[in-house]
Design a protein around this motif. Structure first.
Motif, PDB file in Angstrom:
ATOM      1  N   LYS A   6     132.514   6.365 -55.247  1.00  0.00           N
ATOM      2  CA  LYS A   6     131.319   5.900 -54.573  1.00  0.00           C
ATOM      3  C   LYS A   6     130.174   6.868 -54.855  1.00  0.00           C
ATOM      4  CE  LYS A   6     129.450   4.760 -50.083  1.00  0.00           C
ATOM      5  NZ  LYS A   6     129.648   4.772 -48.642  1.00  0.00           N
ATOM      6  N   ALA A   7     129.064   6.333 -55.279  1.00  0.00           N
ATOM      7  CA  ALA A   7     127.892   7.169 -55.523  1.00  0.00           C
ATOM      8  C   ALA A   7     127.237   7.533 -54.201  1.00  0.00           C
ATOM      9  CB  ALA A   7     126.898   6.438 -56.412  1.00  0.00           C
ATOM     10  N   ILE A   8     126.864   8.763 -54.072  1.00  0.00           N
ATOM     11  CA  ILE A   8     126.216   9.232 -52.851  1.00  0.00           C
ATOM     12  C   ILE A   8     124.714   9.072 -53.013  1.00  0.00           C
ATOM     13  CG2 ILE A   8     125.821  11.251 -51.395  1.00  0.00           C
ATOM     14  CD1 ILE A   8     128.532  12.274 -52.294  1.00  0.00           C
ATOM     15  N   ASP A   9     124.110   8.502 -51.999  1.00  0.00           N
ATOM     16  CA  ASP A   9     122.660   8.385 -52.012  1.00  0.00           C
ATOM     17  C   ASP A   9     122.086   9.769 -51.754  1.00  0.00           C
ATOM     18  OD1 ASP A   9     122.833   5.678 -52.365  1.00  0.00           O
ATOM     19  OD2 ASP A   9     122.733   5.215 -50.234  1.00  0.00           O
ATOM     20  N   TYR A  10     121.512  10.357 -52.776  1.00  0.00           N
ATOM     21  CA  TYR A  10     120.942  11.688 -52.649  1.00  0.00           C
ATOM     22  C   TYR A  10     119.439  11.574 -52.619  1.00  0.00           C
ATOM     23  CZ  TYR A  10     119.370  16.333 -53.881  1.00  0.00           C
ATOM     24  OH  TYR A  10     118.721  17.529 -53.888  1.00  0.00           O
ATOM     25  N   LEU A  11     118.836  12.276 -51.701  1.00  0.00           N
ATOM     26  CA  LEU A  11     117.387  12.270 -51.568  1.00  0.00           C
ATOM     27  C   LEU A  11     116.890  13.689 -51.830  1.00  0.00           C
ATOM     28  CD1 LEU A  11     114.986  10.458 -50.661  1.00  0.00           C
ATOM     29  CD2 LEU A  11     115.313  11.405 -48.386  1.00  0.00           C
ATOM     30  N   PRO A  12     116.060  13.874 -52.844  1.00  0.00           N
ATOM     31  CA  PRO A  12     115.530  15.217 -53.097  1.00  0.00           C
ATOM     32  C   PRO A  12     114.642  15.681 -51.938  1.00  0.00           C
ATOM     33  CG  PRO A  12     115.156  13.771 -54.972  1.00  0.00           C
ATOM     34  CD  PRO A  12     115.658  12.916 -53.857  1.00  0.00           C
ATOM     35  N   PHE A  13     114.486  16.990 -51.820  1.00  0.00           N
ATOM     36  CA  PHE A  13     113.733  17.585 -50.724  1.00  0.00           C
ATOM     37  C   PHE A  13     112.293  17.081 -50.696  1.00  0.00           C
ATOM     38  CE2 PHE A  13     111.014  21.028 -49.096  1.00  0.00           C
ATOM     39  CZ  PHE A  13     111.491  21.076 -47.802  1.00  0.00           C
ATOM     40  N   GLU A  14     111.669  16.971 -51.857  1.00  0.00           N
ATOM     41  CA  GLU A  14     110.269  16.527 -51.909  1.00  0.00           C
ATOM     42  C   GLU A  14     110.121  15.109 -51.387  1.00  0.00           C
ATOM     43  OE1 GLU A  14     111.898  17.891 -54.562  1.00  0.00           O
ATOM     44  OE2 GLU A  14     111.004  19.882 -54.342  1.00  0.00           O
ATOM     45  N   ASP A  15     111.087  14.229 -51.735  1.00  0.00           N
ATOM     46  CA  ASP A  15     111.037  12.850 -51.234  1.00  0.00           C
ATOM     47  C   ASP A  15     111.276  12.816 -49.720  1.00  0.00           C
ATOM     48  OD1 ASP A  15     110.568  12.031 -53.801  1.00  0.00           O
ATOM     49  OD2 ASP A  15     112.627  11.379 -54.179  1.00  0.00           O
ATOM     50  N   PHE A  16     112.169  13.661 -49.243  1.00  0.00           N
ATOM     51  CA  PHE A  16     112.403  13.747 -47.803  1.00  0.00           C
ATOM     52  C   PHE A  16     111.115  14.145 -47.093  1.00  0.00           C
ATOM     53  CE2 PHE A  16     113.030  16.646 -44.229  1.00  0.00           C
ATOM     54  CZ  PHE A  16     113.672  15.802 -43.328  1.00  0.00           C
ATOM     55  N   MET A  17     110.452  15.186 -47.614  1.00  0.00           N
ATOM     56  CA  MET A  17     109.225  15.659 -46.975  1.00  0.00           C
ATOM     57  C   MET A  17     108.149  14.574 -46.978  1.00  0.00           C
ATOM     58  SD  MET A  17     109.650  18.489 -45.566  1.00  0.00           S
ATOM     59  CE  MET A  17     107.943  18.763 -45.120  1.00  0.00           C
ATOM     60  N   SER A  18     108.072  13.819 -48.072  1.00  0.00           N
ATOM     61  CA  SER A  18     107.087  12.739 -48.155  1.00  0.00           C
ATOM     62  C   SER A  18     107.362  11.676 -47.092  1.00  0.00           C
ATOM     63  CB  SER A  18     107.122  12.137 -49.555  1.00  0.00           C
ATOM     64  OG  SER A  18     106.301  11.003 -49.618  1.00  0.00           O
ATOM     65  N   GLU A  19     108.621  11.226 -46.998  1.00  0.00           N
ATOM     66  CA  GLU A  19     108.965  10.194 -46.015  1.00  0.00           C
ATOM     67  C   GLU A  19     108.844  10.718 -44.587  1.00  0.00           C
ATOM     68  OE1 GLU A  19     112.458   7.805 -46.716  1.00  0.00           O
ATOM     69  OE2 GLU A  19     112.330   8.181 -48.865  1.00  0.00           O
ATOM     70  N   TYR A  20     109.272  11.953 -44.379  1.00  0.00           N
ATOM     71  CA  TYR A  20     109.190  12.558 -43.042  1.00  0.00           C
ATOM     72  C   TYR A  20     107.732  12.679 -42.605  1.00  0.00           C
ATOM     73  CZ  TYR A  20     109.702  15.947 -39.279  1.00  0.00           C
ATOM     74  OH  TYR A  20     109.648  16.585 -38.070  1.00  0.00           O
ATOM     75  N   THR A  21     106.877  13.129 -43.516  1.00  0.00           N
ATOM     76  CA  THR A  21     105.455  13.278 -43.199  1.00  0.00           C
ATOM     77  C   THR A  21     104.823  11.923 -42.901  1.00  0.00           C
ATOM     78  OG1 THR A  21     105.386  15.225 -44.620  1.00  0.00           O
ATOM     79  CG2 THR A  21     103.275  14.232 -44.043  1.00  0.00           C
ATOM     80  N   THR A  22     105.228  10.890 -43.623  1.00  0.00           N
ATOM     81  CA  THR A  22     104.712   9.541 -43.370  1.00  0.00           C
ATOM     82  C   THR A  22     105.081   9.082 -41.956  1.00  0.00           C
ATOM     83  OG1 THR A  22     104.933   8.999 -45.719  1.00  0.00           O
ATOM     84  CG2 THR A  22     104.741   7.151 -44.184  1.00  0.00           C
ATOM     85  N   ILE A  23     106.331   9.305 -41.568  1.00  0.00           N
ATOM     86  CA  ILE A  23     106.772   8.902 -40.231  1.00  0.00           C
ATOM     87  C   ILE A  23     106.024   9.694 -39.158  1.00  0.00           C
ATOM     88  CG2 ILE A  23     108.745   8.881 -38.642  1.00  0.00           C
ATOM     89  CD1 ILE A  23     110.534   8.439 -41.158  1.00  0.00           C
ATOM     90  N   ARG A  24     105.894  11.003 -39.359  1.00  0.00           N
ATOM     91  CA  ARG A  24     105.223  11.863 -38.383  1.00  0.00           C
ATOM     92  C   ARG A  24     103.723  11.556 -38.300  1.00  0.00           C
ATOM     93  NH1 ARG A  24     106.132  13.830 -34.587  1.00  0.00           N
ATOM     94  NH2 ARG A  24     105.590  16.004 -34.786  1.00  0.00           N
ATOM     95  N   ASN A  25     103.089  11.228 -39.444  1.00  0.00           N
ATOM     96  CA  ASN A  25     101.668  10.858 -39.417  1.00  0.00           C
ATOM     97  C   ASN A  25     101.457   9.557 -38.654  1.00  0.00           C
ATOM     98  OD1 ASN A  25     100.703  13.099 -40.772  1.00  0.00           O
ATOM     99  ND2 ASN A  25     100.882  12.142 -42.785  1.00  0.00           N
ATOM    100  N   ALA A  26     102.386   8.622 -38.805  1.00  0.00           N
ATOM    101  CA  ALA A  26     102.290   7.367 -38.054  1.00  0.00           C
ATOM    102  C   ALA A  26     102.398   7.637 -36.553  1.00  0.00           C
ATOM    103  CB  ALA A  26     103.382   6.400 -38.498  1.00  0.00           C
TER     104      ALA A  26
END
Length: 164
Positions: A38-58
């Motif tokens: 099974k392939a693990i869904d890996y999220l790089p740190f930069e993508d995490f920060m982008s999505e996290y910042t989007t949620i927090r800005n909202a």
């Protein structure tokens, strides 16, 4: 004893022989062995920060900058992207300052929303009241006095030959 010898002579070889035949038939099968990975869904740190910042800005746009103001949907989104980080990236994320509240780290924010939405089940032992030390001592003394009285009465009855 004879039954045990019969078991050793007849049944054990059949059991082990059947096992080896079964194993050999599985090994001699010409079908290719399939290993599923099974392939693990890996999220790089930069993508995490982008999505996290989007949620927090909202949240900040809705005047809800605090973790106490987060809703269940935002909790699920943040935990989903956080779970996709590997161990090293999680450590980086935990120590990174929150983009909205600079005095908090992302780790502190995540801990707060986890506390808000994840309530562990109360154990059964927490609901039982415990006796304090003085009550326990009183119970022990009363039980011992009753026991010694019962033994004394039985001893007196035996000496008076009321019981044999």
């Amino acid at each position: 004893m004879k039954k045990w010898k019969l078991f050793n002579l007849l049944l054990l070889p059949l059991l082990f022989g059947g096992f080896t035949l079964l194993s050999a038939s599985n090994l001699s099968n010409n079908e290719p062995n399939v290993i599923e990975v099974k392939a693990i869904d890996y999220l790089p740190f930069e993508d995490f920060m982008s999505e996290y910042t989007t949620i927090r800005n909202a949240q900040a746009d809705d005047n809800r900058p605090s973790a106490c103001d987060a809703n269940k949907e935002e909790y699920d989104q943040i935990m989903e992207i956080y779970d996709k980080l590997n161990q090293n990236d999680r450590q980086k994320a935990v120590n990174t300052p929150d983009p909205i509240q600079e005095n908090y780290t992302i780790g502190q924010y995540i801990n707060e929303i986890v506390r808000k939405f994840y309530t562990p089940a109360v154990s059964n032992s927490a609901s039982k009241p415990k006796l304090n030390q003085s009550t326990t001592i009183i119970i022990a003394v009363v039980v011992s006095i009753f026991g010694m009285s019962a033994i004394s009465v039985l001893y007196i009855m035996k000496n008076n030959k009321v019981i044999d």
